[in-house]
Structure formats: C-alpha cells, structure tokens
Design an enzyme around this catalytic site. Structure first.
Site, mmCIF file in Angstrom:
data_model
loop_
_atom_site.group_PDB
_atom_site.id
_atom_site.type_symbol
_atom_site.label_atom_id
_atom_site.label_comp_id
_atom_site.label_asym_id
_atom_site.label_seq_id
_atom_site.Cartn_x
_atom_site.Cartn_y
_atom_site.Cartn_z
ATOM 1 N N ARG A 59 33.336 -28.421 4.758
ATOM 2 C CA ARG A 59 31.913 -28.029 4.648
ATOM 3 C C ARG A 59 31.320 -28.689 3.408
ATOM 4 O O ARG A 59 31.781 -28.468 2.295
ATOM 5 C CB ARG A 59 31.789 -26.511 4.541
ATOM 6 C CG ARG A 59 30.344 -26.056 4.404
ATOM 7 C CD ARG A 59 30.218 -24.564 4.179
ATOM 8 N NE ARG A 59 30.488 -23.797 5.378
ATOM 9 C CZ ARG A 59 30.662 -22.481 5.387
ATOM 10 N NH1 ARG A 59 30.589 -21.795 4.260
ATOM 11 N NH2 ARG A 59 30.900 -21.837 6.516
ATOM 12 N N ARG A 173 31.196 -11.935 -4.198
ATOM 13 C CA ARG A 173 31.094 -12.268 -2.767
ATOM 14 C C ARG A 173 30.282 -13.538 -2.639
ATOM 15 O O ARG A 173 29.793 -14.078 -3.620
ATOM 16 C CB ARG A 173 30.378 -11.085 -2.073
ATOM 17 C CG ARG A 173 30.703 -10.784 -0.622
ATOM 18 C CD ARG A 173 32.147 -10.611 -0.316
ATOM 19 N NE ARG A 173 32.351 -10.056 1.021
ATOM 20 C CZ ARG A 173 32.563 -10.767 2.131
ATOM 21 N NH1 ARG A 173 32.546 -12.083 2.106
ATOM 22 N NH2 ARG A 173 32.774 -10.153 3.287
ATOM 23 N N LYS A 174 30.082 -14.006 -1.391
ATOM 24 C CA LYS A 174 29.215 -15.170 -1.191
ATOM 25 C C LYS A 174 27.798 -14.878 -1.671
ATOM 26 O O LYS A 174 27.415 -13.701 -1.814
ATOM 27 C CB LYS A 174 29.189 -15.562 0.285
ATOM 28 C CG LYS A 174 28.436 -14.565 1.151
ATOM 29 C CD LYS A 174 28.517 -14.897 2.630
ATOM 30 C CE LYS A 174 27.725 -16.131 3.008
ATOM 31 N NZ LYS A 174 27.535 -16.195 4.499
ATOM 32 N N GLY A 429 28.941 -15.482 17.296
ATOM 33 C CA GLY A 429 30.180 -15.097 17.973
ATOM 34 C C GLY A 429 30.774 -13.771 17.566
ATOM 35 O O GLY A 429 31.691 -13.275 18.224
ATOM 36 N N CYS A 434 26.581 -15.323 11.473
ATOM 37 C CA CYS A 434 26.285 -16.671 10.974
ATOM 38 C C CYS A 434 25.178 -17.340 11.790
ATOM 39 O O CYS A 434 24.434 -18.171 11.272
ATOM 40 C CB CYS A 434 27.533 -17.534 11.023
ATOM 41 S SG CYS A 434 28.932 -16.817 10.164
ATOM 42 N N GLY A 435 25.069 -16.994 13.070
ATOM 43 C CA GLY A 435 24.022 -17.554 13.923
ATOM 44 C C GLY A 435 22.712 -16.780 13.842
ATOM 45 O O GLY A 435 21.780 -17.053 14.604
HETATM 46 FE FE1 SRM Z 1 29.089 -17.759 8.090
HETATM 47 C C1 SRM Z 1 32.165 -16.530 7.461
HETATM 48 C C2 SRM Z 1 30.386 -20.337 9.714
HETATM 49 C C3 SRM Z 1 26.080 -19.278 7.976
HETATM 50 C C4 SRM Z 1 27.625 -14.753 7.315
HETATM 51 N N1 SRM Z 1 30.973 -18.357 8.459
HETATM 52 C C5 SRM Z 1 32.113 -17.724 8.082
HETATM 53 C C6 SRM Z 1 33.330 -18.585 8.346
HETATM 54 C C7 SRM Z 1 33.630 -19.336 7.094
HETATM 55 C C8 SRM Z 1 34.548 -17.753 8.770
HETATM 56 C C9 SRM Z 1 35.788 -18.570 8.927
HETATM 57 O O1 SRM Z 1 36.488 -18.817 7.948
HETATM 58 O O2 SRM Z 1 36.063 -18.970 10.052
HETATM 59 C C10 SRM Z 1 32.781 -19.461 9.489
HETATM 60 C C11 SRM Z 1 33.382 -20.836 9.607
HETATM 61 C C12 SRM Z 1 33.494 -21.202 11.073
HETATM 62 C C13 SRM Z 1 33.595 -22.678 11.290
HETATM 63 O O3 SRM Z 1 34.734 -23.187 11.504
HETATM 64 O O4 SRM Z 1 32.567 -23.333 11.344
HETATM 65 C C14 SRM Z 1 31.295 -19.401 9.203
HETATM 66 N N2 SRM Z 1 28.405 -19.527 8.619
HETATM 67 C C15 SRM Z 1 29.069 -20.418 9.379
HETATM 68 C C16 SRM Z 1 28.166 -21.541 9.832
HETATM 69 C C17 SRM Z 1 28.877 -22.876 9.964
HETATM 70 C C18 SRM Z 1 27.521 -21.136 11.175
HETATM 71 C C19 SRM Z 1 26.827 -22.279 11.886
HETATM 72 O O5 SRM Z 1 27.345 -22.668 12.934
HETATM 73 O O6 SRM Z 1 25.832 -22.781 11.400
HETATM 74 C C20 SRM Z 1 27.082 -21.465 8.745
HETATM 75 C C21 SRM Z 1 27.418 -22.304 7.536
HETATM 76 C C22 SRM Z 1 26.306 -22.315 6.527
HETATM 77 C C23 SRM Z 1 26.562 -23.254 5.389
HETATM 78 O O7 SRM Z 1 26.272 -24.442 5.551
HETATM 79 O O8 SRM Z 1 27.038 -22.802 4.343
HETATM 80 C C24 SRM Z 1 27.171 -19.987 8.386
HETATM 81 N N3 SRM Z 1 27.209 -17.145 7.637
HETATM 82 C C25 SRM Z 1 26.079 -17.907 7.763
HETATM 83 C C26 SRM Z 1 24.921 -17.079 7.675
HETATM 84 C C27 SRM Z 1 23.475 -17.536 7.904
HETATM 85 C C28 SRM Z 1 22.702 -17.878 6.668
HETATM 86 O O9 SRM Z 1 23.266 -18.106 5.583
HETATM 87 O O10 SRM Z 1 21.488 -17.929 6.815
HETATM 88 C C29 SRM Z 1 25.371 -15.780 7.493
HETATM 89 C C30 SRM Z 1 24.505 -14.500 7.415
HETATM 90 C C31 SRM Z 1 23.684 -14.455 6.177
HETATM 91 C C32 SRM Z 1 24.419 -13.935 4.982
HETATM 92 O O11 SRM Z 1 25.470 -14.478 4.625
HETATM 93 O O12 SRM Z 1 23.931 -12.984 4.388
HETATM 94 C C33 SRM Z 1 26.809 -15.839 7.465
HETATM 95 N N4 SRM Z 1 29.782 -15.954 7.444
HETATM 96 C C34 SRM Z 1 29.021 -14.821 7.249
HETATM 97 C C35 SRM Z 1 29.895 -13.717 6.946
HETATM 98 C C36 SRM Z 1 29.448 -12.270 6.616
HETATM 99 C C37 SRM Z 1 29.175 -12.159 5.147
HETATM 100 C C38 SRM Z 1 29.299 -10.756 4.599
HETATM 101 O O13 SRM Z 1 28.689 -10.496 3.540
HETATM 102 O O14 SRM Z 1 30.030 -9.938 5.155
HETATM 103 C C39 SRM Z 1 31.206 -14.225 6.991
HETATM 104 C C40 SRM Z 1 32.513 -13.452 6.756
HETATM 105 C C41 SRM Z 1 32.832 -13.265 5.313
HETATM 106 O O15 SRM Z 1 32.233 -13.887 4.433
HETATM 107 O O16 SRM Z 1 33.719 -12.462 5.055
HETATM 108 C C42 SRM Z 1 31.096 -15.618 7.316
HETATM 109 FE FE1 SF4 Z 2 31.537 -14.937 13.570
HETATM 110 FE FE2 SF4 Z 2 30.445 -16.679 11.864
HETATM 111 FE FE3 SF4 Z 2 32.645 -17.318 13.215
HETATM 112 FE FE4 SF4 Z 2 30.284 -17.166 14.458
HETATM 113 S S1 SF4 Z 2 30.904 -18.655 12.865
HETATM 114 S S2 SF4 Z 2 32.179 -16.356 15.198
HETATM 115 S S3 SF4 Z 2 29.380 -15.383 13.427
HETATM 116 S S4 SF4 Z 2 32.404 -15.722 11.623
#
Ligand code: SRM
Ligand code: SF4
Length: 504
Positions: A59, A173-174, A429, A434-435
């Site tokens: 990333r 956290r993030k 998903g 994240c979506g």
């Molecule tokens: Fe996300 C975790 C993908 C935007 C909330 N997110 C993950 C992980 C890293 C989990 C993992 O290790 O598998 C996902 C990686 C999957 C992969 O192989 O791609 C993942 N998040 C994404 C992306 C790629 C979704 C997408 O297809 O666009 C986005 C990457 C953004 C970037 O460039 O940095 C992405 N994630 C978001 C957003 C949307 C936003 O930022 O507007 C959110 C909700 C907003 C927020 O964070 O407040 C989001 N992701 C999460 C969470 C829940 C966070 C929490 O506080 O609980 C997790 C799980 C965690 O962090 O424990 C997570």
């Molecule tokens: Fe869940 Fe984020 Fe993975 Fe989508 S990319 S399946 S919302 S953790």
C-alpha cells in the site's frame, strides 16, 4: 493487561523492520518471525495476505491522490513482473495498492519507488493513512483553496518526508486526515478523524475543523465540530495536525482496540477538554470556528470532460470499474497522461482516474483511444457510481466477495432497469466498512446468512447516505439478505425510491 497489538508495538517499533528487509528478502516469507511478517511490515506498507500466502500487498501513499506518469509506469512495471496476479487497486482513500509482491523483490522495489518519489511508509496499522484532498485541486474553476502543498506538508511532518517518523508510529489506532479546498466535500470530511473544510472567518478564507469521524465494526460516527478555525497557511495546518496527533498519541485509550479511535477519547474527555488540550500545544491562539463553512455543493464525480481554470485546458475523468487496474492499464494510463496531458493524473475516493491538462485540440484524439472503451467517460447510471472494498479475493476479514459481485450486479440491474440518474452504490465485505456503505445511497455490507439450513453469502443493506453539502450517514434498513436473493430486492428499491422504470 495490554492488548496484543500494544505489546507488539512496545516490544519493537514497527518502523524498525526497515533495517531487516534485506534479511527478510534472503530468508523468504515462511521464515520471517510471525509478528514482523503479519504486523510490523505493515508499518512499511507491506501487507502479508493470508488469502495468498507469499504474495504480499503493497500500500503506497499518494497524498491528494496525485501521481505522475513516471510513478504509474514504475507501478505498472512492478506489477507486470507478476503477470495477472500483479494487479493494483485504487482505494477509497485516493491511493494505490499493488498485489502479488514477493518479499525477495522488496528491496529492489523500494529503491524504484524512492527513485520516482513514492513511499509506502506508515500506510497501515496504527498510523496516519493517506491524506485526502480534492482530486481537481489547482484545476477547478470554482476552487476555494488549492490544498496540495498543505497536504504534502502534513504528510512530510507525519512521515519525516517519507523516511519514517517514530514520533507518530505508535498511535492508539489508525488515523484519517482529509483536507478539503473545494465546495463539494470531495473527501467525505465527515468520516475522517480530522478534517479541514473551507470557511471564511471575518472575511479571511481558511478552514473550520471537524474531528472524531470514523467507521468500525463496533461503531460508526460522523465527525463533530472542534469549534476551531485556522488560516490557510501550511504552518497552521501542520501545527494543528501535530497537536491533535500528540494529544491522541499520549492520551488515547489503548486497552481495547474496539474503543481506541479518536472519538472514544473525545467521548471520555468531552469536546471542550479535548479542544483545550490541543490548543495548549499550539504556537498560536486557536480561534473559534467560523459561523458557517463553504461546503455548499453536491458532490461531483468528475467523470467526463471538464474545462479547467487554465484557459484551453481540460480534465477528463475516466471510470475505472471498482478501481481495479492491471499492469498494462498502469502503463497505458501513463502513456495517455504524457501523450495528451502534462503527465500527471489524479485519483478519486470513488476509485477513478482523472487525466489532466489536456489541450482543447487533443481532446477528440484522446476520446478515441482504445483504453477509453474499457475506462469510459460516460458509464451507465448503475455502474458509474459503484465503489467496492477489496473483499474475499484478497482480504481475510471478508465475509463475501465484493468487487466482481459489484460489477456483475451493476450490469445485471442495468439490463433490467432504466435509471433517470446515477445511484451511488457502495459494497463492503465486512463490518470494518472500508467500502464506506454508510456514505452510499445504497450500501451493501457483507455478512453470512442461514438459508435452507445452509450458511450462504449475504448483505445488510444501508440506505440514505448523503455526500457533498449537508452530508450524513445512511442507516441499516434490511439485515441478512442472501446475495442470491439480492437482485430483485435492489430492483424494487431502485424502482420505489430512485425513480427506476423496468425495461420491457
Ligand atoms: Fe480498511 C482494515 C482495505 C479504507 C476501515 N482495510 C483493512 C485491511 C488492512 C485488513 C487486512 O489486513 O486485510 C484491508 C486490506 C485488504 C486488502 O488486501 O486490500 C483494508 N481499507 C482497505 C481499502 C484498500 C479498501 C478499498 O478497497 O479501497 C482502503 C485503503 C485506504 C488507503 O489507501 O489507506 C480502506 N478502511 C478504509 C476506510 C475508508 C476511509 O478511510 O474512508 C475505512 C473506514 C473509515 C475509518 O477507518 O474510520 C476502513 N479497515 C478499516 C477497519 C476498521 C477500523 C476500526 O477502527 O475498527 C479495518 C480493521 C482494523 O483496522 O482493525 C480495516
Ligand atoms: Fe472488510 Fe475492509 Fe477487508 Fe472489505 S477490505 S472485507 S471492509 S476489512
């Protein structure tokens, strides 16, 4: 007792694995100590994928979603090494992720990224994520503030100019930051931990500040006003981000990861105490908010051809279905950016690409390019505004496959229905969101459902998300719909609530 993640961070800072990359490359992914492989490497943007062991995801950070043709070409060449398994996604934070990466290639890949000005540092785990801004900054005829330098300055402070900054590598956290300079709230300010939005105070254009927005499986909140206004200078934004991050780093709750985002600290303290603690760290007095902000437009999707503020130049927004790009696509986008424009592109939080600085007399030829049959400028209404997270293809948190399903559902509904306007449909998903299903007009969140004695893929349906001015989050209205029963229900919702008519 400290949770596992706090123990991992306390034992060894995530950024420390940088010194071990050559060693990891030599010993191979199977022999990297588990905590380093599964967790600490994410501090460098390297994500172990349990779904594709040995094939990592990388990333990047693309502040403001700005990329050059040289950077796109480098990414395309990196992805090409892995054939079809090497693809990339535009993310919901205006960013890029590349897949299929082997750990033995990482040292060379990092050299190539650095040579073209890219970094992936601090893009995962308990760090500040990609900082978002208007994708048409500097081009938009109606722009209020060009925030590109400001976003870059904030990223430079947080990452020590991409070298890694241990001051901010152990947050509770993030952390998400967005800086908006346009009128249409292109960044979804309301869902960021900190967002700056344009506002006039006593005739001076600067930013009001909102804080605490986030989504998580446990709780989703829109950001609330900090009652603060800052002038548009970089130094003010950098100082305020630093102050907020220091307050959060030193005081944010760490015991329970489900209750560690910034809003939980604001809840505990109250917004007045939080504001006072932040203000106390600033080298200038923190002024109260301007009475209103300037987010007064509906959100634009930027798909199509638009004149820029520079006479005779245009930007052209291309629709990239669910943000998925293959190696050849990166190379072609780089070529188009150079042949027709200035070599720069912009990415959007809707997972699309904008080619910029296209002279009037080159538009017709650009629109004839074969790549535009795949990535069109005027997609059909039910495909135009589909956003999707990664889903089960690569993400082990996923409860369902999303990206392919999202595209197929859009196409199927398009055959069935005629729509008077695009409808924003977001797929995610799992409840991590994240979506961003809560910002969608129709949001679909993956779940598992019991049907006829079997466990099958399903979704919870969110309705009513509003973006742009007066943004607010949608709510879950249908729970546990099996995916195989989804199309008729979506068709009914589109007919009853979005003016769709059935094709005969
Ligand atoms: Fe996300 C975790 C993908 C935007 C909330 N997110 C993950 C992980 C890293 C989990 C993992 O290790 O598998 C996902 C990686 C999957 C992969 O192989 O791609 C993942 N998040 C994404 C992306 C790629 C979704 C997408 O297809 O666009 C986005 C990457 C953004 C970037 O460039 O940095 C992405 N994630 C978001 C957003 C949307 C936003 O930022 O507007 C959110 C909700 C907003 C927020 O964070 O407040 C989001 N992701 C999460 C969470 C829940 C966070 C929490 O506080 O609980 C997790 C799980 C965690 O962090 O424990 C997570
Ligand atoms: Fe869940 Fe984020 Fe993975 Fe989508 S990319 S399946 S919302 S953790």
């Amino acid at each position: 007792m400290a949770n596992k993640f706090e123990t991992v961070k306390a034992t060894k800072d995530g950024l420390a694995v940088r010194a071990e990359l050559e060693h990891f490359a030599q010993i191979g992914w199977e022999n990297i100590p588990e905590e380093d492989r599964d967790l600490r490497l994410k501090w460098l943007g390297i994500f172990f994928r349990p779904v594709t062991p040995g094939e990592f995801m990388l990333r990047l950070r693309l502040p403001h979603g700005v990329a050059t043709s040289e950077q796109l070409r480098t990414i395309g060449e990196i992805a090409a090494r892995y054939g079809d398994r090497g693809n990339g996604d535009i993310t919901t934070r205006q960013n890029l992720q590349i897949r299929g990466i082997k750990i033995e290639d990482i040292p060379a890949i990092f050299q190539r990224l650095e040579a073209c000005g890219l970094t992936s540092v601090q893009s995962g785990m308990d760090n500040v994520r990609n900082i978002t801004g208007s994708p048409v900054a500097g081009l938009d005829r109606d722009e209020l503030i060009d925030t590109r330098n400001l976003v870059q300055a904030v990223q430079d402070m947080i990452t020590n100019r991409g070298q890694g900054n241990s001051e901010f590598s152990n947050l509770p956290r993030k952390f998400n930051i967005a800086i908006e300079g346009s009128r249409d709230n292109s960044v979804h300010a309301e869902i960021n931990d900190v967002a700056f939005v344009p506002a006039y105070r006593e005739g001076v254009l600067g930013f009001n500040v909102v804080v605490g927005g986030f989504f998580s499986a446990r709780r989703c909140e829109a950001a609330i006003p900090l009652d603060a206004w800052i002038p548009p200078e970089e130094s003010a934004a950098v100082a305020l981000c630093r102050a907020i991050l220091e307050v959060y780093r030193d005081n944010g709750p760490r015991a329970n990861r489900q209750k560690s985002r910034l809003m939980w600290l604001i809840d505990e303290w109250g917004i007045d105490k939080f504001r006072a603690e932040v203000a106390a760290k600033l080298p200038f007095p923190l002024l109260s908010a301007a009475p209103k902000d300037e987010l007064d437009w509906e959100k634009r999707d930027h798909l199509g051809v638009f004149p820029q503020k520079q006479e005779g130049l245009n930007y052209v927004g291309l629709h990239i279905p669910v943000g998925r790009l293959y190696a050849g696509d990166f190379l072609e986008l780089a070529r188009l950016a150079e042949t027709y424009g200035s070599g720069e592109v912009r990415l959007t939080v809707e997972q699309n690409v904008i080619l910029i600085n296209i002279p009037d007399d080159k538009l017709a030829a650009l629109l004839q390019e074969p790549l535009l049959t795949k990535f069109g400028v005027d997609p059909a209404p039910l495909q135009r505004a589909v956003v999707s997270c990664t889903g089960a293809q690569f993400c082990n948190f996923a409860l369902i496959e999303t990206k392919n399903r999202a595209v197929a559902m859009g196409q199927a509904l398009e055959k069935e229905l005629e729509l008077p306007r695009p409808v924003r449909i977001h797929w995610t998903g799992c409840p991590n969101s994240c979506g961003q299903p809560q910002v969608a007009e129709i949001g679909l969140m993956g779940t598992k459902v019991r049907k006829e004695g079997k466990t099958v893929d399903g979704v919870d349906i969110y309705l009513g998300g509003k973006v742009g001015k007066d943004a607010h989050l949608g709510e879950c209205v249908h729970k546990g719909i099996p995916c195989e029963d989804l199309q008729p229900l979506l068709a009914q919702i589109l007919v009853e609530q979005f003016g769709a008519t059935r094709r005969v």
